[in-house]
Design an enzyme around this catalytic site. Structure first.
Site, PDB file in Angstrom:
ATOM      1  N   CYS A 136       0.744  -1.240   0.025  1.00 24.68           N
ATOM      2  CA  CYS A 136       0.084  -0.065  -0.016  1.00 24.68           C
ATOM      3  C   CYS A 136       0.814   1.312   0.044  1.00 24.68           C
ATOM      4  O   CYS A 136       1.807   1.368   0.609  1.00 24.68           O
ATOM      5  CB  CYS A 136      -0.999  -0.026   1.291  1.00 24.68           C
ATOM      6  SG  CYS A 136      -1.863   1.362   1.410  1.00 24.68           S
ATOM      7  N   CYS A 159      -8.235  -0.060   7.488  1.00 27.52           N
ATOM      8  CA  CYS A 159      -7.015   0.425   7.521  1.00 27.52           C
ATOM      9  C   CYS A 159      -6.708   0.873   8.843  1.00 27.52           C
ATOM     10  O   CYS A 159      -7.305   1.286   9.475  1.00 27.52           O
ATOM     11  CB  CYS A 159      -7.043   1.602   6.519  1.00 27.52           C
ATOM     12  SG  CYS A 159      -5.803   3.056   6.711  1.00 27.52           S
ATOM     13  N   CYS A 177       4.475  21.796   7.771  1.00 32.85           N
ATOM     14  CA  CYS A 177       4.324  20.442   7.582  1.00 32.85           C
ATOM     15  C   CYS A 177       5.605  20.082   6.612  1.00 32.85           C
ATOM     16  O   CYS A 177       5.735  18.773   6.050  1.00 32.85           O
ATOM     17  CB  CYS A 177       3.169  20.028   6.923  1.00 32.85           C
ATOM     18  SG  CYS A 177       2.667  20.969   5.294  1.00 32.85           S
TER      19      CYS A 177
END
Ligand code: SAH
Length: 452
Positions: free
Chosen positions: A79, A161, A410
């Site tokens: 993934c 998930c 970020c």
């Protein structure tokens, strides 16, 4: 030893790069290896050789690092969503702290820079309030839902998930069951044919309201009552089922039109005691637990008093502005997306907050303009996107000489660049802290306080 593509080598990993790959060396050549971690000895195949570095893929783990965890996500190898789920959580935090500090030292030239800590989650699972599963099919009668494989558009079948809501598994099953039983096809990106594109869920951590959005290449859904009944059966937390009409090729995840099929079209969540309306397309921080900690730190660093004007640049839907408003005389929020600003104004009204002003414009346009009109912010809070701020905005801020600048970032590389600019203009870094808003991924937030 000459290094050749498609040949195998044994490497010891000595750090983790800012994209989450393990980093090792062969004869001084840096090799990036996804899914490897500091302390591993791995047998790798060189997949791409460049002049100054190479990429490799693990063939075999010869000696696993003590940083690895036995509880890794079962999908971590394929993934593309997370980069660090094979690493134990304390070591993930150590890696993020090091990446931030290295950027500030190497790019920013702050040789002695240190975070005073990085705040992680007590339970770093199921923290996302928004999850978007892709729909596809293996063959005509085999609809699947999941996420894109690493560096590809193949869908890895994943019903559940570790970072999304626990309710997703049953929701996904219910949608696939509806598709199979009512003959509703999966959308195909290549042919632009088929109907269902994504299952998009949003949950409010404060009210438990849960919104299910079906993004489809259609204006109506056949047998929608079957789907609604299936979803309503799952839990009374589900408060709305929405069709998002997404009929364009190569579009972003959601189209512009939402049709409420059942229940409510919005949910409400609370951060730092402020309520926010959230519609399918609203921007909202995806980890509300950590966001609250980050905003509280921003408020602490800003140290606002009731006679102060605060400028919140890159304000999104005004979350920080509204949290800061009760401490300030006035808060001015600036954001480029008009819809976000109309949400910010609505949220101010919803919370009966009267001392905020919001402007929909780019920071580089409006900040110099406002500051020339005699607006004098005492505190400036900046929370720019990954590319950071820019010289026009930063130089206007510096000219206004606020007492404190609180920078939330970020991306530690652009943070380091902008911090150098601010420091060279007469401000010093007095405090810095990290926050993990995205456990198991490589992303981390940094907050820095600059003072005169
Ligand atoms: N402070 C907000 C949002 C931060 S994300 C929160 O905590 O929720 C960064 C925001 O900057 C996004 O909303 C993005 O739309 C906005 N943005 C990007 N470029 C911009 C620009 N040039 N001028 C103003 N806002 C911008």
């Amino acid at each position: 030893m000459e290094i050749t593509e498609n040949k195998e080598y044994i490497i010891t990993i000595d750090s983790v790069s800012s994209d989450g790959s393990g980093v090792g060396h062969i004869n001084g050549l840096t090799v990036f290896i996804p899914l490897a971690v500091t302390g591993d000895t791995v047998q790798v195949i060189i997949t791409k050789l460049k002049k100054h570095y190479a990429y490799g893929r693990i063939i075999k783990i010869i000696k696993p690092s003590s940083w690895r965890t036995a509880e890794k996500c079962p999908h971590s190898e394929k993934c593309g969503g997370c980069q660090l789920s094979h690493i134990n959580y304390d070591c993930q935090l150590k890696i993020k702290k090091e990446i931030i500090e290295n950027s500030m030292r190497r790019i920013g030239g702050f040789d002695k820079f240190r975070l005073d800590g990085i705040t992680g989650m007590d339970t770093p699972y199921h923290y996302r309030n928004k999850t978007i599963f892709k729909i596809g099919n293996k063959d005509e009668n085999n609809n699947i839902c999941g996420f894109y494989e690493r560096k590809s558009h193949n869908i890895v079948p994943i019903e559940d998930c570790i970072i999304g809501s626990k309710l997703n598994r049953t929701i996904n099953k219910a949608v696939i069951d509806y598709m199979n039983n009512c003959n509703v096809s999966a959308y195909n990106e290549k042919t632009h044919k088929g109907t269902i594109r994504h299952i998009f869920t949003r949950v409010s951590f404060s009210t438990n309201e849960f919104m299910v959005v079906i993004s489809a290449n259609a204006y109506t859904l056949p047998n929608k009552d079957y789907l609604i009944a299936n979803l309503k059966n799952i839990s009374n937390k589900i408060t709305g089922v929405i069709l998002n009409v997404n009929t364009k090729k190569n579009t972003p995840l959601l189209g512009k039109k939402n049709i409420v099929l059942w229940g409510k079209g919005t949910i409400t969540d609370t951060i730092c005691g402020i309520q926010f309306y959230i519609s399918p397309e609203s921007f909202f921080q995806i980890n509300p637990i950590q966001t609250e900690k980050l905003y509280n730190k921003a408020i602490e660093y800003a140290n606002i008093t009731h006679d102060m004007t605060v400028m919140d640049i890159y304000c999104g839907i005004g979350t920080i502005s509204l949290c800061a408003a009760k401490y300030a005389k006035k808060v001015i929020g600036i954001e480029i997306v008009e819809k976000a600003i109309s949400d910010a104004k609505k949220n101010a009204e919803l919370n009966n907050i009267k001392n905020t002003e919001f402007y929909a414009d780019s920071a580089e346009n409006i900040v110099p303009e406002l500051l020339e009109q005699n607006i004098k912010p005492d505190i400036v809070i900046l929370d720019p996107p990954r590319k950071g701020s820019d010289e026009t905005t930063l130089s206007a801020i510096i000219k206004a000489q606020p007492k404190r600048i609180v920078y939330i970032s970020c991306n530690s590389a652009t943070l380091a660049r902008d911090s150098r600019y601010i420091a060279d203009s007469g401000y010093t870094i007095s405090k810095a802290h990290g926050f993990d808003l995205f456990p198991h991924t490589i992303h981390a937030e940094t907050i820095i306080l600059f003072e005169k």
